[in-house]
Write a protein that holds these residues in place. Structure first.
Motif, PDB file in Angstrom:
ATOM      1  N   UNK A 122      -0.807  13.617 -15.716  1.00 37.89           N
ATOM      2  CA  UNK A 122       0.492  13.157 -15.385  1.00 37.89           C
ATOM      3  C   UNK A 122       1.499  12.867 -16.452  1.00 37.89           C
ATOM      4  N   UNK A 123       2.904  13.020 -16.807  1.00 34.07           N
ATOM      5  CA  UNK A 123       3.569  13.116 -17.819  1.00 34.07           C
ATOM      6  C   UNK A 123       4.609  11.811 -17.508  1.00 34.07           C
ATOM      7  N   UNK A 124       4.627  10.967 -18.481  1.00 32.32           N
ATOM      8  CA  UNK A 124       5.542   9.836 -18.313  1.00 32.32           C
ATOM      9  C   UNK A 124       6.454   9.457 -19.533  1.00 32.32           C
ATOM     10  N   UNK A 125       7.753   9.302 -19.572  1.00 30.52           N
ATOM     11  CA  UNK A 125       8.447   9.158 -20.711  1.00 30.52           C
ATOM     12  C   UNK A 125       9.048   7.606 -20.866  1.00 30.52           C
ATOM     13  N   UNK A 148      -2.034  20.326 -21.405  1.00 26.63           N
ATOM     14  CA  UNK A 148      -1.728  20.038 -22.544  1.00 26.63           C
ATOM     15  C   UNK A 148       0.080  20.097 -22.694  1.00 26.63           C
ATOM     16  N   UNK A 149       0.426  19.285 -23.536  1.00 32.69           N
ATOM     17  CA  UNK A 149       1.774  19.097 -23.752  1.00 32.69           C
ATOM     18  C   UNK A 149       1.970  18.877 -25.307  1.00 32.69           C
ATOM     19  N   UNK A 150       3.080  19.151 -26.014  1.00 33.23           N
ATOM     20  CA  UNK A 150       3.584  18.570 -27.194  1.00 33.23           C
ATOM     21  C   UNK A 150       5.178  18.735 -27.465  1.00 33.23           C
ATOM     22  N   UNK A 151       5.628  18.457 -28.361  1.00 32.29           N
ATOM     23  CA  UNK A 151       7.130  18.495 -28.534  1.00 32.29           C
ATOM     24  C   UNK A 151       7.353  18.922 -29.820  1.00 32.29           C
ATOM     25  N   UNK A 152       8.561  19.944 -29.958  1.00 35.98           N
ATOM     26  CA  UNK A 152       8.995  20.507 -31.181  1.00 35.98           C
ATOM     27  C   UNK A 152      10.364  20.949 -31.034  1.00 35.98           C
ATOM     28  N   UNK A 153      11.126  21.384 -31.960  1.00 32.89           N
ATOM     29  CA  UNK A 153      12.385  21.928 -32.038  1.00 32.89           C
ATOM     30  C   UNK A 153      12.251  23.488 -31.911  1.00 32.89           C
ATOM     31  N   UNK A 154      12.196  23.843 -30.813  1.00 34.56           N
ATOM     32  CA  UNK A 154      11.907  25.546 -30.460  1.00 34.56           C
ATOM     33  C   UNK A 154      13.086  26.168 -30.566  1.00 34.56           C
ATOM     34  N   UNK A 155      14.217  25.463 -29.958  1.00 34.27           N
ATOM     35  CA  UNK A 155      15.565  26.125 -29.899  1.00 34.27           C
ATOM     36  C   UNK A 155      16.442  26.298 -31.134  1.00 34.27           C
ATOM     37  N   UNK A 156      15.694  25.542 -32.243  1.00 39.90           N
ATOM     38  CA  UNK A 156      16.497  25.487 -33.769  1.00 39.90           C
ATOM     39  C   UNK A 156      17.867  24.566 -33.597  1.00 39.90           C
ATOM     40  N   UNK A 157      18.095  23.753 -32.471  1.00 42.44           N
ATOM     41  CA  UNK A 157      19.185  22.979 -32.592  1.00 42.44           C
ATOM     42  C   UNK A 157      19.127  21.832 -32.899  1.00 42.44           C
ATOM     43  N   UNK A 163       6.899  21.496 -24.790  1.00 43.02           N
ATOM     44  CA  UNK A 163       6.188  22.578 -24.807  1.00 43.02           C
ATOM     45  C   UNK A 163       4.601  22.342 -23.870  1.00 43.02           C
ATOM     46  N   UNK A 164       4.444  23.148 -23.030  1.00 38.51           N
ATOM     47  CA  UNK A 164       3.555  22.724 -22.212  1.00 38.51           C
ATOM     48  C   UNK A 164       2.363  23.861 -21.900  1.00 38.51           C
ATOM     49  N   UNK A 165       1.148  23.743 -21.762  1.00 36.41           N
ATOM     50  CA  UNK A 165       0.186  24.871 -21.267  1.00 36.41           C
ATOM     51  C   UNK A 165      -0.242  24.359 -20.051  1.00 36.41           C
ATOM     52  N   UNK A 166       0.138  25.303 -18.874  1.00 34.66           N
ATOM     53  CA  UNK A 166       0.222  24.958 -17.524  1.00 34.66           C
ATOM     54  C   UNK A 166      -0.604  25.810 -16.760  1.00 34.66           C
ATOM     55  N   UNK A 167      -1.298  25.536 -15.607  1.00 33.16           N
ATOM     56  CA  UNK A 167      -2.037  26.430 -14.751  1.00 33.16           C
ATOM     57  C   UNK A 167      -1.042  26.680 -13.561  1.00 33.16           C
ATOM     58  N   UNK A 168      -1.419  28.027 -12.961  1.00 34.72           N
ATOM     59  CA  UNK A 168      -0.704  28.199 -11.889  1.00 34.72           C
ATOM     60  C   UNK A 168      -0.949  27.349 -10.622  1.00 34.72           C
ATOM     61  N   UNK A 169      -0.072  27.170  -9.729  1.00 35.52           N
ATOM     62  CA  UNK A 169      -0.417  26.330  -8.497  1.00 35.52           C
ATOM     63  C   UNK A 169      -1.215  27.142  -7.499  1.00 35.52           C
ATOM     64  N   UNK A 170      -0.988  28.299  -7.218  1.00 34.66           N
ATOM     65  CA  UNK A 170      -1.536  29.334  -6.386  1.00 34.66           C
ATOM     66  C   UNK A 170      -3.102  29.769  -7.068  1.00 34.66           C
ATOM     67  N   UNK A 171      -2.994  29.929  -8.320  1.00 36.04           N
ATOM     68  CA  UNK A 171      -3.886  30.519  -8.861  1.00 36.04           C
ATOM     69  C   UNK A 171      -4.430  29.873 -10.352  1.00 36.04           C
ATOM     70  N   UNK A 172      -5.235  28.713 -10.170  1.00 31.82           N
ATOM     71  CA  UNK A 172      -5.306  28.038 -11.195  1.00 31.82           C
ATOM     72  C   UNK A 172      -6.054  28.632 -12.510  1.00 31.82           C
ATOM     73  N   UNK A 173      -6.765  29.679 -12.344  1.00 36.01           N
ATOM     74  CA  UNK A 173      -7.195  30.247 -13.465  1.00 36.01           C
ATOM     75  C   UNK A 173      -6.005  31.014 -14.469  1.00 36.01           C
ATOM     76  N   UNK A 174      -4.964  31.210 -13.783  1.00 38.43           N
ATOM     77  CA  UNK A 174      -3.850  31.786 -14.722  1.00 38.43           C
ATOM     78  C   UNK A 174      -3.182  30.600 -15.527  1.00 38.43           C
ATOM     79  N   UNK A 175      -3.024  30.876 -16.782  1.00 36.63           N
ATOM     80  CA  UNK A 175      -2.155  30.103 -17.633  1.00 36.63           C
ATOM     81  C   UNK A 175      -0.793  30.515 -17.997  1.00 36.63           C
ATOM     82  N   UNK A 176      -0.188  29.440 -18.383  1.00 39.50           N
ATOM     83  CA  UNK A 176       1.328  29.659 -18.930  1.00 39.50           C
ATOM     84  C   UNK A 176       1.555  28.868 -19.887  1.00 39.50           C
ATOM     85  N   UNK A 177       2.356  29.263 -20.860  1.00 37.08           N
ATOM     86  CA  UNK A 177       2.918  28.805 -21.997  1.00 37.08           C
ATOM     87  C   UNK A 177       4.664  28.366 -21.445  1.00 37.08           C
TER      88      UNK A 177
END
Length: 237
Positions: A122-125, A148-157, A163-177
């Motif tokens: 879970x993530x909380x701010x 996994x999560x981290x933070x950074x200026x990706x947009x350059x503004x 920024x997070x690395x996530x698993x698919x809800x229906x297919x947990x073996x699939x990973x997303x940035x």
């Protein structure tokens, strides 16, 4: 006279050692059976403040016994402002997600929720107010379960994105940035893209002479880089 000097010097040395031990014990949690697993520094309690946020873990025990301490100042002038109750926090970040000059505190926890009884990441701010730490966002979930999560200026503004690395809800073996931006009430997904494997490291950096920040991931000893153009994540090369 010489003996008196040695005696006085010895007392000063002993007092210094004792003070150093007490100071170290106070800031490392040695006195209560905990040790430091991560320290973040930034401007959490005010724009002109220097803060250290420390995540303590028990020498023996479970992550449910972890806790967070907020300090203001440096060295001998460092003062404990706030200490959390025990909680299953496994990572912490300081990031100015709303560009107001003060950092927000992000917590990664492994716990259940009233609407979701199974344990998950879970993530909380949280933000700082005069009387202590207050919840800014406890949505806990992103668009998909994260590993996994981290933070950074990706947009350059000069705004810090999530920024997070996530698993698919229906297919947990699939990973997303995935990249998110704070909207004042929660996080909006800007873009995501599939990954070929689980990253070992993730960082945001800017090459010399290049105004566009990049996300660099190490996956099975190979390096992959992604950049954000408009609202799309593109792979470098």
């Amino acid at each position: 006279m010489l003996t008196s000097v040695f005696r006085t010097t010895g007392l000063v040395i002993v007092a210094g050692i004792l003070f150093g031990f007490l100071l170290r014990s106070h800031f490392t949690g040695e006195s209560d059976g905990h040790h430091i697993i991560k320290t973040c520094t930034g401007h959490f309690t005010g724009q002109g403040d220097h803060n250290s946020i420390i995540l303590f873990a028990p020498v023996k025990g479970t992550t449910d016994s972890n806790y967070i301490a907020v300090f203001r100042g440096e060295g001998r002038n460092r003062a404990l402002l706030w200490k959390s109750p025990p909680a299953p926090v496994w990572d912490i970040f300081l990031s100015d997600i709303d560009s107001d000059g003060c950092d927000e505190l992000a917590l990664c926890l492994y716990k259940s929720e009233p609407h979701d009884p199974h344990k998950d990441n879970r993530l909380q701010i949280y933000s700082w107010e005069q009387d202590g730490v207050h919840a800014l966002w406890r949505g806990t979930y992103l668009s998909k379960p994260f590993v996994f999560v981290t933070f950074g200026d990706v947009s350059g503004d000069d705004t810090q994105e999530l920024i997070s690395v996530e698993r698919g809800r229906q297919h947990p073996d699939k990973l997303f940035l995935s990249v998110y931006r704070w909207n004042g009430f929660g996080f909006d997904l800007i873009s995501d893209t599939g990954l070929p494997g689980m990253p070992d490291t993730v960082r945001v950096f800017r090459c010399n002479g290049d105004s566009r920040p990049e996300i660099e991931l190490t996956i099975q000893k190979s390096t992959e880089r992604y950049y954000l153009i408009d609202t799309f994540l593109k792979k470098r090369g």
